[in-house]
Design an enzyme around this catalytic site. Structure first.
Site, PDB file in Angstrom:
ATOM      1  N   CYS A  85      -5.350  -2.784   2.199  1.00  0.00           N
ATOM      2  CA  CYS A  85      -5.397  -2.852   3.653  1.00  0.00           C
ATOM      3  C   CYS A  85      -6.799  -3.212   4.184  1.00  0.00           C
ATOM      4  O   CYS A  85      -7.327  -4.266   3.874  1.00  0.00           O
ATOM      5  CB  CYS A  85      -4.903  -1.528   4.212  1.00  0.00           C
ATOM      6  SG  CYS A  85      -4.442  -1.532   5.955  1.00  0.00           S
ATOM      7  N   LYS A  98      -8.391   3.679  -2.934  1.00  0.00           N
ATOM      8  CA  LYS A  98      -8.988   3.091  -1.738  1.00  0.00           C
ATOM      9  C   LYS A  98     -10.327   3.765  -1.475  1.00  0.00           C
ATOM     10  O   LYS A  98     -10.429   4.986  -1.431  1.00  0.00           O
ATOM     11  CB  LYS A  98      -8.049   3.269  -0.554  1.00  0.00           C
ATOM     12  CG  LYS A  98      -8.446   2.488   0.698  1.00  0.00           C
ATOM     13  CD  LYS A  98      -7.344   2.604   1.754  1.00  0.00           C
ATOM     14  CE  LYS A  98      -7.634   1.746   2.976  1.00  0.00           C
ATOM     15  NZ  LYS A  98      -6.521   1.795   3.954  1.00  0.00           N
ATOM     16  N   GLU A 140       0.825  -1.203   0.000  1.00  0.00           N
ATOM     17  CA  GLU A 140       0.000   0.000   0.000  1.00  0.00           C
ATOM     18  C   GLU A 140       0.867   1.264   0.000  1.00  0.00           C
ATOM     19  O   GLU A 140       1.804   1.384   0.787  1.00  0.00           O
ATOM     20  CB  GLU A 140      -0.910  -0.012   1.231  1.00  0.00           C
ATOM     21  CG  GLU A 140      -1.870   1.171   1.295  1.00  0.00           C
ATOM     22  CD  GLU A 140      -2.819   1.064   2.481  1.00  0.00           C
ATOM     23  OE1 GLU A 140      -4.027   1.261   2.291  1.00  0.00           O
ATOM     24  OE2 GLU A 140      -2.345   0.774   3.605  1.00  0.00           O
TER      25      GLU A 140
END
Length: 362
Positions: free
Chosen positions: A163, A128, A46
């Site tokens: 994540c 994200k 990430e």
């Protein structure tokens, strides 16, 4: 067409913190290394470029503000020189690459995953959907178009999440519904934390393992290392911060098979390198015969997901239509804002997903 079988590589390495050009150089080196070792796909952690903003967890918001200008300047703009170099590296080495990066768009930053094909084509640029906790002090949100699975030659149906997107049940279900076969799970550095177990390496890898078993797909879980340079920058000698930021390791990269088994190689948490595993999409039908969460093992008559994959922009320009004899100031507005609203009822058929929802040509 034969079922794809290929080798995958998962990054476990420290970036060059807050340096987009040096981190891009290092990423290209890892891409070349993976290709030399026969990998057809490489997965990065990430925001690996220019590094996950670890300061947001290790100090006060006011203390961390000093990192923002440099982080902003070292974030990637889609189509800029670092972005183009990554695409060219994928083409030069004939490998598909999923690169985690901080994306800059105007005055905002986003936690992005860039997917480059083996011919250098931009398969997708995704963000994200919801930054986690203190991440929201740095990054903006994605939208429904960021949930997509892509048919990639020689790889299969490829998707990616960042994540704790892996802890959002409806987000996962949307991905499962698109028949994902290979999934990149991008994580930051992980710690054996005495403070918060959900942030630990054990919890994060179990989350990745469950995604593999639940979705019946391969999961490439990529993690960042946070070594001495990162600790010097984000802990500043504070013993408590050093412990919280994994004490100079943080790498726990791993590959999980569709039945949940760990497969392939692993590395110690303080050793940089690539984790390799053999991917055989032929095992997926056997796993899916037992349970397919968005197929024969679902109960659509009891629970269903309303999934709107359309992109959402903060500004929608309304056309103005002036009536006879009226000025522009007096003109009426004819604007169908239904384009910016989800349907009142779930669509009977799945909505078509665009392959790339932003201008991402290098």
């Amino acid at each position: 067409m034969p079922t794809p079988r290929f080798k995958a590589a998962v990054v476990q390495a420290e970036p060059v913190w807050l340096d987009v050009h040096a981190s891009t150089d290092k990423a290209i080196g890892l891409i070349a290394q993976a290709a030399r070792n026969g990998a057809g796909l490489i997965a990065f952690p990430e925001t690996w470029i220019p590094g996950y903003p670890a300061w947001i967890w290790s100090g006060s918001p006011l203390w961390g503000m000093k990192f923002i200008p440099r982080y902003y300047e070292n974030s990637i703009v889609v189509g800029d020189e670092p972005f183009t170099r990554l695409a060219k590296a994928a083409a030069e080495h004939g490998i598909t690459a999923v690169v985690g990066a901080s994306e800059r768009d105007g005055g905002s930053l986003y936690m992005a995953q860039f997917i480059f094909g083996a011919q250098g084509e931009v398969i997708a640029t995704r963000r994200k959907l919801k930054p986690t906790s203190v991440e929201r002090g740095v990054f903006g949100e994605g939208d429904g178009s960021d949930l997509a699975v892509h048919e990639v030659e020689g790889i299969g149906r490829l998707g990616a999440l960042n994540c704790w997107e892996h802890l959002q049940p409806l987000t996962k279900y949307a991905m499962y519904s698109m028949n994902e076969q290979v999934h990149v799970a991008s994580w930051p550095s992980l710690a054996k934390s005495r403070y918060t177990y959900p942030l630990s390496d054990e919890a994060s890898m179990r989350i990745s393992q469950v995604y593999a078993l639940e979705g019946g797909c391969y999961v490439l879980a990529a993690t960042t290392m946070l070594g001495e340079r990162g600790l010097d920058m984000f802990a500043e000698g504070n013993e408590e911060r050093v412990h919280f930021l994994s004490g100079g390791s943080g790498g726990f990269s791993q590959i999980f098979a569709p039945d949940g088994r760990p497969v392939g190689t692993t590395l110690p948490p303080d050793v940089e390198g690539l984790v390799y595993g053999e991917i055989d999409l032929g095992v997926i039908p056997l796993v899916k015969s037992l349970q397919d969460p968005a197929g024969h093992y679902s109960r659509g008559d009891v629970t269903r997901l309303l999934f709107d994959p359309r992109p959402r922009t903060p500004v929608v320009r309304a056309p103005l239509t002036a009536g006879a004899g009226s000025s522009c100031d007096q003109a009426g507005v004819e604007w169908d804002i239904d384009e910016q609203r989800p349907p009142a009822e779930p669509a009977a058929e799945p909505l078509a997903l665009p392959a790339v929802h932003r201008d991402a040509s290098p």
